[in-house]
Design a protein around this motif. Sequence first.
Motif, short mmCIF file in Angstrom:
data_model
loop_
_atom_site.label_atom_id
_atom_site.label_comp_id
_atom_site.label_asym_id
_atom_site.label_seq_id
_atom_site.Cartn_x
_atom_site.Cartn_y
_atom_site.Cartn_z
N LEU B 53 0.83 -1.21 0.00
CA LEU B 53 0.00 0.00 0.00
C LEU B 53 0.87 1.27 0.00
CD1 LEU B 53 -2.91 -1.07 2.36
CD2 LEU B 53 -3.06 -0.52 -0.07
N GLY B 57 0.76 4.00 -2.81
CA GLY B 57 0.70 5.42 -2.50
C GLY B 57 1.75 6.20 -3.26
N THR B 74 -6.67 -0.95 -2.55
CA THR B 74 -7.06 -0.79 -1.14
C THR B 74 -8.20 -1.76 -0.80
OG1 THR B 74 -6.58 1.54 -1.41
CG2 THR B 74 -7.70 0.91 0.59
N GLU B 78 -8.19 -4.79 1.97
CA GLU B 78 -9.13 -4.89 3.11
C GLU B 78 -9.82 -6.25 3.13
OE1 GLU B 78 -11.19 -2.05 5.20
OE2 GLU B 78 -11.01 -0.51 3.64
N ASN B 105 -13.50 12.56 9.76
CA ASN B 105 -12.71 13.06 8.63
C ASN B 105 -11.40 12.33 8.37
OD1 ASN B 105 -14.47 15.02 7.67
ND2 ASN B 105 -13.85 16.39 9.34
N TYR B 107 -10.23 9.03 6.77
CA TYR B 107 -10.78 7.91 6.01
C TYR B 107 -9.81 6.75 5.85
CZ TYR B 107 -15.00 10.46 4.97
OH TYR B 107 -16.19 11.11 5.09
N GLN B 109 -8.26 3.68 7.13
CA GLN B 109 -8.61 2.84 8.28
C GLN B 109 -7.82 1.54 8.37
OE1 GLN B 109 -12.54 1.25 8.49
NE2 GLN B 109 -12.12 -0.23 6.88
N SER B 153 -5.92 6.38 15.30
CA SER B 153 -5.08 6.26 14.11
C SER B 153 -5.26 7.49 13.23
CB SER B 153 -5.46 5.00 13.34
OG SER B 153 -4.74 4.95 12.13
N SER B 155 -3.74 9.42 9.66
CA SER B 155 -2.87 9.30 8.49
C SER B 155 -2.56 10.64 7.83
CB SER B 155 -3.51 8.38 7.44
OG SER B 155 -3.51 7.07 7.90
N VAL B 156 -3.53 11.56 7.81
CA VAL B 156 -3.25 12.83 7.15
C VAL B 156 -2.84 13.89 8.17
CG1 VAL B 156 -4.37 12.72 4.91
CG2 VAL B 156 -5.76 13.05 6.92
N TYR B 157 -1.72 14.55 7.84
CA TYR B 157 -1.13 15.43 8.85
C TYR B 157 -2.04 16.60 9.19
CZ TYR B 157 -0.01 18.95 5.39
OH TYR B 157 -0.14 19.91 4.44
N TYR B 158 -2.90 17.03 8.22
CA TYR B 158 -3.75 18.17 8.55
C TYR B 158 -4.84 17.82 9.56
CZ TYR B 158 -6.80 16.57 4.67
OH TYR B 158 -7.59 15.83 3.82
N VAL B 181 -1.52 6.82 20.26
CA VAL B 181 -1.74 7.47 18.98
C VAL B 181 -0.70 6.94 18.01
CG1 VAL B 181 -1.70 9.67 17.78
CG2 VAL B 181 -2.63 9.55 20.08
N GLN B 184 0.57 7.54 9.95
CA GLN B 184 1.52 8.26 9.10
C GLN B 184 1.47 9.77 9.21
OE1 GLN B 184 2.26 6.76 5.00
NE2 GLN B 184 0.47 5.54 5.52
#
Lengths: 369, 217
Positions: B53, B57, B74, B78, B105, B107, B109, B153, B155-158, B181, B184
């Motif tokens: 994955l 990416g 993906t 799963e 927000n 997504y 998982q 979990s 994954s997105v830094y924002y 926590v 990525q």
Amino acid sequence: MKDINDVIINFFNDNATILFFCCNLSGQIKYTNRFTERLMGSDIIGKEISSIFVDFFNAFRLEDFLSDRDKLYLLNVSTASGLPQTFYFRFYRTGDSILAIGETDSEEMDNLRRNLIVLNSELNNLTRELHKKNAELKKLNELKNQFLGVAAHDLRTPIGAIRNFSEFLLDETRDMLQEEHVHFLTSIKSLTEFMLQLLNDLLDISAIEAGKLQLTTEPVDIVDVIKESIEITGIFAQKKGISVAYSFQSPLPFVKADPIRVKQVLDNLLTNAIKYSNSGTKVSIKAESVEGFVVVSVEDEGPGVPQAEMEKLFKVFSMTSIKSTAGEKSTGLGLAISKKIIDSHGGKIWLEEGRTVGARFLFSLPIAH
Amino acid sequence: MVNQNLIDDRLYGSYLSFLLNGQRNECHKIVKKLLDAELDIKDIYIKLFQRSLYDVGSLWEHNKISVAVEHLATSITEGLMSLAYPVIFSTDKIDRSAIITCMANEYHQIGGRMVADIFELNGWNGYFLGANTPYEDLCKMIDDKQPHLVGLSLSVYYNIKNLLSILERLSSAYPTLKIIVGGQAFRQGGKESLSVYANVQYIESLYDLEEGIIKDK
Ligand code: B12
């Protein structure tokens, strides 16, 4: 200038992912772009434009779409792949031609994709939960079997003692007792006997469910086993005035079976037959070989099993509405155990359907080679 | 003894190309074979699923594959994860439980699901609430299950900003609750911001999780 126009037109013709149809005034397709051909098949030229739409109510009228140039019409088209696809169409009339242009809604596609991802993830999470719950249930069931096994095992010794002592008292002190006391003791003995039977059945069920039913199979003459079973059960039959008859095909091949377990099945079927039979009737046992198996049947002339209750007959604790003829008790486990025993031999056990009198149970066991 | 090198570069290479081509059945066969060989589930998760994955990416990032290919890869992954469930859920249970979730927000998982599975493999009850879980749903689950630990979990830094506000609310609503926590989102930093919460710990990998948290109890 003309060159540039040609380049643009050719580019769109070859590459644009829109549906483009040019038809004559009666709606016959004269020309399409590359994308349309790829999606709908190259034999599209010459067809009626109305024939390419999925039109469940036969309501498509080309004129209806020509009145408003700017209006978008949601229409489904049949594609060569067989999967219909939705496009948003505009229709134009120019001179002696009709143009139909269909586009997809990219926002809609986007939503679809997003929803698909979310749905897929949810499905996978639910699958995970299902597996987790299933594992929990399995553990609980194992626990139940263990509990059942331990409880039944520990109860068997004291209850066995009560039975033996009551028998002893009946044998040794009968003359000294009042009639009422003899009656009490007889009740204690027969009730504890039933409890022992129940405990043995429970132990069997828990062992079987835990996968601990071990068969020691050998070539077995089923006739011997049947006769052995009749020796004991026949006594009860005699007491109730029921006759037991048997007939066997001769010679009968040996079966591959565990004789002790098969006798348990026979004891159960015969006891049942006697339990539900009236005095003066007959219980018949037959055995014959049928296509690689020996089939044994036990038939009685009792009330039979109502059609509606047949299905649950072989399930654990399934009591039927039929009453025994002399008040004999049932643990509700015998047939479930019998089924598990016969199943693990690779055979089948069943009840003959569609009878008007009596019941006929059959089971099959594989022939030994 | 199980050969730990079963997932070599050759096997990985063929798995990745099957995955990118959408050949679900071929991927299925590979995973089944590894499971039959009783390979450590963590290794399958990391050396096969996670590695592929991450590669998907970066292929996507470099415009080498389309979003559709990424989606399919993906989805296939799963689905393949459930092949391990008969092993994962057959462990003997101890009296410990963890709830793992992704916040609203968020997504991504798969990483979180792996974490929940690792808890299960170690005898814990590992509940997984999935992607995009509202704060209120998480609280309901905490009240219901009374877990020993909650894992988030990311994954997105924002989403880090969101995370901090969730941590704020969680630690005031459940002052003694242990929170871990991971994910990525912290690859480019941001871990420092967690240090203000005494009961929150950042965990880098499944191996750290197993050694540091699960076995430690
Ligand atoms: C699949 C995918 C998606 C799918 C996710 C579907 C799904 N069902 O999960 C979809 C299509 C939804 C998606 C969307 C987006 N994605 Co995306 N996606 C990916 C991709 C290709 C794989 C993710 C994955 O599953 N990895 C495998 C898992 C196993 O690895 P993991 O998450 O790192 O988890 C491991 C560890 O981190 C750790 N861990 C994880 N969580 C936790 C929690 C705890 C408590 C602990 C202890 C440990 C732990 O353990 C796990 C196992 O080892 C990655 C690429 C990549 N490098 O991962 C991009 C990636 C994560 N996505 C990215 C981006 C930018 C997006 C979008 C913003 C794109 C956009 N502009 O629309 C959106 C964001 C949507 C949202 N709001 O969440 C970036 C994130 C960059 C960043 N750090 O901010 C990545 C890295 C791609 C890239 N190279 O740029 N994406």
